[in-house]
Every structure is written in C-alpha cells, then in structure tokens.
Write a protein that holds these residues in place. Structure first.
Motif, PDB file in Angstrom:
ATOM      1  N   VAL B  53     123.057  31.262  10.373  1.00 18.59           N
ATOM      2  CA  VAL B  53     121.716  31.444  10.137  1.00 18.59           C
ATOM      3  C   VAL B  53     120.859  30.314  10.935  1.00 18.59           C
ATOM      4  O   VAL B  53     120.325  29.582  10.079  1.00 18.59           O
ATOM      5  CB  VAL B  53     121.345  31.867   9.007  1.00 18.59           C
ATOM      6  CG1 VAL B  53     119.777  32.279   9.092  1.00 18.59           C
ATOM      7  CG2 VAL B  53     122.033  33.093   8.436  1.00 18.59           C
ATOM      8  N   PRO B  54     120.886  30.158  12.323  1.00 16.06           N
ATOM      9  CA  PRO B  54     120.223  29.009  12.728  1.00 16.06           C
ATOM     10  C   PRO B  54     118.696  29.477  13.319  1.00 16.06           C
ATOM     11  O   PRO B  54     117.945  28.670  13.741  1.00 16.06           O
ATOM     12  CB  PRO B  54     121.027  28.894  14.308  1.00 16.06           C
ATOM     13  CG  PRO B  54     121.783  30.236  14.656  1.00 16.06           C
ATOM     14  CD  PRO B  54     122.021  30.978  13.270  1.00 16.06           C
ATOM     15  N   ASP B  76     124.492  30.990   6.298  1.00 17.96           N
ATOM     16  CA  ASP B  76     124.866  29.558   6.440  1.00 17.96           C
ATOM     17  C   ASP B  76     123.620  28.958   6.688  1.00 17.96           C
ATOM     18  O   ASP B  76     123.102  29.014   7.721  1.00 17.96           O
ATOM     19  CB  ASP B  76     125.878  29.444   7.331  1.00 17.96           C
ATOM     20  CG  ASP B  76     126.579  27.794   7.399  1.00 17.96           C
ATOM     21  OD1 ASP B  76     126.992  27.580   6.087  1.00 17.96           O
ATOM     22  OD2 ASP B  76     126.517  27.397   8.171  1.00 17.96           O
ATOM     23  N   ILE B  77     123.033  28.201   5.940  1.00 17.46           N
ATOM     24  CA  ILE B  77     121.466  27.631   6.344  1.00 17.46           C
ATOM     25  C   ILE B  77     121.664  26.141   6.659  1.00 17.46           C
ATOM     26  O   ILE B  77     122.408  25.255   5.667  1.00 17.46           O
ATOM     27  CB  ILE B  77     120.894  27.763   5.118  1.00 17.46           C
ATOM     28  CG1 ILE B  77     120.843  29.182   4.723  1.00 17.46           C
ATOM     29  CG2 ILE B  77     119.352  27.438   5.398  1.00 17.46           C
ATOM     30  CD1 ILE B  77     120.052  30.267   5.675  1.00 17.46           C
ATOM     31  N   HIS B  78     121.178  25.553   7.478  1.00 18.70           N
ATOM     32  CA  HIS B  78     121.103  24.082   7.606  1.00 18.70           C
ATOM     33  C   HIS B  78     119.524  23.907   8.213  1.00 18.70           C
ATOM     34  O   HIS B  78     118.697  24.675   8.714  1.00 18.70           O
ATOM     35  CB  HIS B  78     121.835  23.690   8.845  1.00 18.70           C
ATOM     36  CG  HIS B  78     123.199  23.693   8.396  1.00 18.70           C
ATOM     37  ND1 HIS B  78     124.044  22.770   7.723  1.00 18.70           N
ATOM     38  CD2 HIS B  78     124.194  24.664   8.869  1.00 18.70           C
ATOM     39  CE1 HIS B  78     125.268  23.318   7.529  1.00 18.70           C
ATOM     40  NE2 HIS B  78     125.496  24.542   8.414  1.00 18.70           N
ATOM     41  N   TYR B  79     119.051  22.530   7.598  1.00 19.30           N
ATOM     42  CA  TYR B  79     117.908  21.933   8.208  1.00 19.30           C
ATOM     43  C   TYR B  79     116.364  23.011   7.400  1.00 19.30           C
ATOM     44  O   TYR B  79     115.662  22.250   6.893  1.00 19.30           O
ATOM     45  CB  TYR B  79     117.512  21.983   9.715  1.00 19.30           C
ATOM     46  CG  TYR B  79     118.669  21.373  10.313  1.00 19.30           C
ATOM     47  CD1 TYR B  79     118.974  19.814   9.996  1.00 19.30           C
ATOM     48  CD2 TYR B  79     119.442  21.951  11.060  1.00 19.30           C
ATOM     49  CE1 TYR B  79     119.752  19.272  10.807  1.00 19.30           C
ATOM     50  CE2 TYR B  79     120.717  21.346  11.848  1.00 19.30           C
ATOM     51  CZ  TYR B  79     120.799  20.052  11.672  1.00 19.30           C
ATOM     52  OH  TYR B  79     121.715  19.416  12.224  1.00 19.30           O
TER      53      TYR B  79
END
Lengths: 349, 349
Positions: B53-54, B76-79
């Motif tokens: 999940v960008p 899926d999470i980043h930042y």
C-alpha cells in the motif's frame, strides 16, 4: 568434537570445515564421461566425489579416474564385498559400505583389514530404504533402528581394530533423519556425513535437504554433507554450498540480497539478479550483492552490502562498500554496470 | 504456546497449524491484475495474502479486491500512517507496520485505535534493512537490536490496550534471524511470523529460506511463514509448503521419494519424476510417490511409499501400497501408467 578422518588430502571432523561431497551419475566404467563429470563437480566446489561400483569394470576404472583428477574418490559398494577389495586395489580413497546389504561379519572384517593396510577410511552408510530387517521395529524404520544398524557394523570394524570410520544415517523423512543423527552423535565420536536421501526432484528435494541438513548443522552435528538430487550432480554441490553459506559456516563467491518485489518495485529485481548471478558464477571470493526494488529496506541493505543496486522507477543507483558510485543508471544497463564494477575490483584491475 | 490472533477467518498461533502467507507483486491499484494473482496464490495453497500500500489508490483498491477473493488481505504500510487508516476503511483484514519508518508514537496509537475498533490485528514487522538507528549497536544490526525495535512498537500498541499483535523479525542473514526469533519467543506470547528477508534469487533464496525457517519451526518457534523470493509469488507458496511438509507439520499433495541416480540407475529418474510431479500438481490429498533408479534402496522405498516406480534397465515395476501392480513397464510409459493409476485411485474411479 568428532575425531579426524583423512580422505586423500581432505580432513573430515574434529572441527575442520564442513566438507562438500557429491556423487557421479555416469557409468563409472565409462572413464572419459566420469572424469568429465568429476571435473565439473570440482569446479562447482565439490571436495570429495563418490562413484558407484556395481561391477568389476567400475572398480577397476577407479585407477584410471584417479590418474586424471586430484579430488579424493570414494567407492560406493553394495552387496559384494569383493568389489570393495578391488576398489581398494585400484586406489579408492574411501569406501562406502551399506550394512543393509553386506551382512556377513567375516566379509566386513576382510574389507576392514584391507582398508587398514592402505590407510583408507570406511563410511558406514545406513539408509532407511535398505536397513536390514533385524533393525526394524514392528516393521517400521525408526531413529533407534538406524542407529543400531550403524553400531552393529561399527562394532565389527572396531573388532578388528579399525577406527577410521565415518557414519551416515539417512532417510527420506527429515524428522527421522534429524533424530537418528542426534542419537548417534551422542553415542560415538566418529565424524558424521549428513544427507536427506531420495528427497525428491528439483525444488522439493532442495527444500527437504536444506531443512534437514540445516537443522543438524545448526546444532553442531555434521562434518561433511551430500545433497542428493536427481539430474546433474553439479546442482547438488551448488545447493550444499548455499546451505553452508546460509549458516555462515563457510564462504564461497557472492551472497545475494534480493527483495521479493512487491507493488513498490521499480525495476525487474529477479531478472537483474539472475543476470548478475550468472555473470559472476566463477567468482570464489566471498562478497555480498544487494539488488533491491525500492528504498523501504533497499536503502539499508544497499549500505550494508559490498555492492548494490537500489531501484527507482525504471532506473537504479549503484553502490559499492556503502557509498553511491553511479547515481542513476537506466534499468537495462544496471546488471552490466554492476558486473563490470565487481569484476574490475575482484580482479584488481 | 502463543496466543491466538484472528485474521479474517484464519487463526494464527496457539497451536493452530502454521499458516502459509505470500505477497502480491502487482501494482495493488491494478485491481484485475492483483485479483488474478491472488487467485493463483490461493490455488497454490496461500492462506493469507499481503498487498503493498504505497499510495491512496492502493489503499482504496483493497475494497474492490476483497469483493473478488475470499482470502484475508493484509495491507503493507510504510512511512505514512494515513495509508493504514485508509486501508482499514477499505476492509483490510490485517495491517503490517514497520517500526523502522513510522516513528511517531501518536500516529502509531491512532492506527491501533482504528484497528481495535474493527477487530483487525497488526503485525509489527521489523526488518534488518530498515531498523531504526536507535536500535543499532555500534552501527550494526544485532538480534538484540531487532528485538528492542519490536518491543518498542509493541509497548506503544499495548499502551492503548491493543494486544492483537503478530511479530516478525527478519534479516537476510539466517543466524541473525534465527537468534532474534529465539530471543523474542522468550519475551512475548504474541504469534511469530517467520521469514528470511531478501534471501536471494531462485535456488539460493529457496535454500536460505528453508534453512532459516526450518531451524526455527523445528524448535517450535513460528506460527505463520512467508518465503520471500523475487519473481512469481506462487513459487513462495510452493516453497513454504515444502518446508512444512519436510518437517511433517502439515500435509498437502504428493511427497516424492526420488533417488539422486548414480552409475546404477536404469531409468531417467529426474525426467520421470518431473513428468509425474507436473501431472499430479493439482492433487491436494497427501500421498507418497517413490521413483527409484535401482533396487539398492529402491526395493525398500517402493514398499514404504503409497505409489512407486522401481527402475530396472530400461523398464520399471509399478507398486501401489507396498505391492507390485504392474511388473514390467517400458521406461517411456512409466510416468503415464503411474499417473493414470494415482488419478484413478485418488478420484475414486
């Protein structure tokens, strides 16, 4: 700590590095084909090579094979102890005997005496598929039964003063193999040869071997390994080295750090990695190469690796030793640029 | 014993069977492509699917993806913690957060509260490549540092009463990953998600994953696994199942017993095994199939397996349930005859 056994000029056990073995699948009596396969195995990192000895011609071929190659040669003997005697005469560096099919104690002692005269060790190789009926429990192969089969043969060898022994206990089943080896490791100090026997083709066989051998090595059990896979035995050697590299027990050539790619990846990580891996397959110097599709973990891994590609959208940045060396390379030229850089540094040009 | 966490209708931990996960590598916002890949993963045996999940489009796509497939979907999470909130709104069954890149305690708590309202668990996924600098020891990633990074994030979640947690500690290095997971398993009772991250392409990546995940599972550590490989994620699921089958933790479809072939083999074991494996790839019923090149171990393995081919010179004997069923089949027809026999019995015809 196991005792040390010498096979030709290779030492097994006693804290020596875990030795990589394989076995030819040519007809042993076809000397040119066997020699060519042995050479390919050596190039891939094989340190001891076993050959099947199903007949007199195979036993005698060992003499000619040994003239052509420098690696220690093991004669694999089943059923007929006279083939073991012939193989010793022909210069075999080690014998592999199977207690499941040479059952006559007198014949086993005769082989042991001939081996002792030449300083040649014997591997007692017990396999679940051929374990003698005496050692089955209610018709089933058990860890204890595999251990008993090995101990029975070892006692015959020890009875004539022979202690130059390596042991293997192999089954198709990983838990059975693991448990049998844990038990025998407590019983004796002979070096252990590890493998999962008949583990299946290709990927399944690779996974079963890696799991079984990996568990035992991680517990400090095992002095030499042979991965058993159908097809080209070079593959066995490649898998064996990857197991040792994964456990950081030995080093050889590149270790790759590649992200699995997800919806974030901006470059073809799998394709680039495969291209780089092939181009660097002859390098024996240990080094790490990261090929990462995006910065999430890529930034960290690029800095930790000896060499790296960090992917952007359709391009990548090339790193060496934690620093950016080429900031923006089009995707199509990434593999080539990285390979050139690595080869230049490794070859000291 | 770990506590149980529910992801959609799948239970992780607490002695439930080890769950197989994978991750799509399509652009998540490309819903048709993502749905098609998720369906292929499900057919291969994947039980939980993660999607990247960008961006907002990816978060919103989760709603449409979930309409098309029945498997639990992990975001899926980043930042950016706002993407986690959007993914929850879109119906994500689980979140994966990385403490290395969402560092603001207030934002993490906000996500936890939103997840708690919906009964959605969170995986705290620490990766060596993105671990926060605070948790490095002299600039190095250590097992203790990976554990501290996870515990820091867990404490934030626990601080708002959130305990619906799965943990993963992954590194490219097998010993680092193994040691970190052993440490965290002693500290907490949350289920553990195992994997070796960025383990390399193809065979090397398969071996590293099998060794690392295999060691931990053999010690009773790990409740769900994800094999990370570049390329088609279906391969990840196939390798994951082989690891579980090797350890006899779960069953699915055929297990092959194939000899590696040596100078004794009278049939093309590798070719026949591959042909049989492909023809039976849709079978989910657990069964063992031995394909052996000669009688040395072949006789024993043929009798132990559910189905078997025992090779002679250019022909083979077909066994079922320990008995000979077709005594002499020409090599070329061996695969076909065995497949016909197995399919007839499995399908009850």
């Amino acid at each position: 700590m196991t005792r040390v056994v010498r096979v030709g000029d290779v030492l097994i056990g006693g804290g020596n590095p875990v030795v990589v073995q394989s076995m030819t699948n040519t007809r042993t009596s076809d000397v040119p084909a066997t020699v060519e396969q042995v050479r390919r195995l050596i190039r891939a990192g094989c340190e001891i090579v076993r050959v099947a000895v199903p007949d007199m011609e195979a036993a005698q071929a060992i003499r000619e094979i040994k003239r052509e190659v420098s690696v220690p040669i093991v004669a694999d003997i089943h059923y007929d102890h006279r083939l073991a005697l012939l193989a010793l005469d022909a210069g075999a560096d080690k014998l592999r005997l199977n207690p499941g099919n040479i059952r006559d104690p007198q014949k086993i002692r005769e082989v042991a005496q001939a081996a002792a005269e030449r300083g040649v060790p014997i591997r007692v190789g017990v396999n679940a598929g051929s374990v003698d009926k005496r050692f089955l429990k209610n018709g089933e192969v058990t860890p204890e039964g595999l251990v008993e089969a090995a101990l029975w043969e070892i006692q015959l060898l020890e009875g004539v003063g022979f202690h130059d022994i390596v042991i293997s206990l192999k089954a198709h089943e990983v838990p059975l193999t693991v448990e049998a080896n844990r038990l025998i490791a407590k019983e004796v100090d002979y070096p252990l040869h590890l493998g999962i026997t008949e583990p299946g083709p290709g990927m399944p066989g690779t996974v079963r071997s890696a799991v079984g051998i990996g568990i035992l090595l991680s517990e400090g059990i095992g002095d030499t390994i042979r991965v058993s896979l159908p097809g080209d035995p070079v593959r066995e050697v490649e898998v064996a080295w990857e197991i040792l590299k994964a456990l950081e027990l030995r080093e050889r050539g590149p270790v790759f750090v590649t992200c699995p790619t997800c919806g974030r990846a901006g470059i073809d990580v799998a394709g680039i990695a495969e291209e780089v891996r092939r181009a660097l397959s002859d390098i024996k110097k240990p080094l790490s190469i990261a090929i990462m599709g995006c910065p999430v973990n890529g930034l960290g891994e690029a800095k930790r690796a000896d060499y790296a590609i960090l992917g952007g959208q359709g391009y990548g940045t090339i790193y060496a030793h934690g620093e950016v060396v080429i900031p923006k390379v089009p995707e199509k030229r990434l593999a080539e640029e990285l390979v050139t850089l690595v080869l230049r540094e490794v070859n000291g040009i």
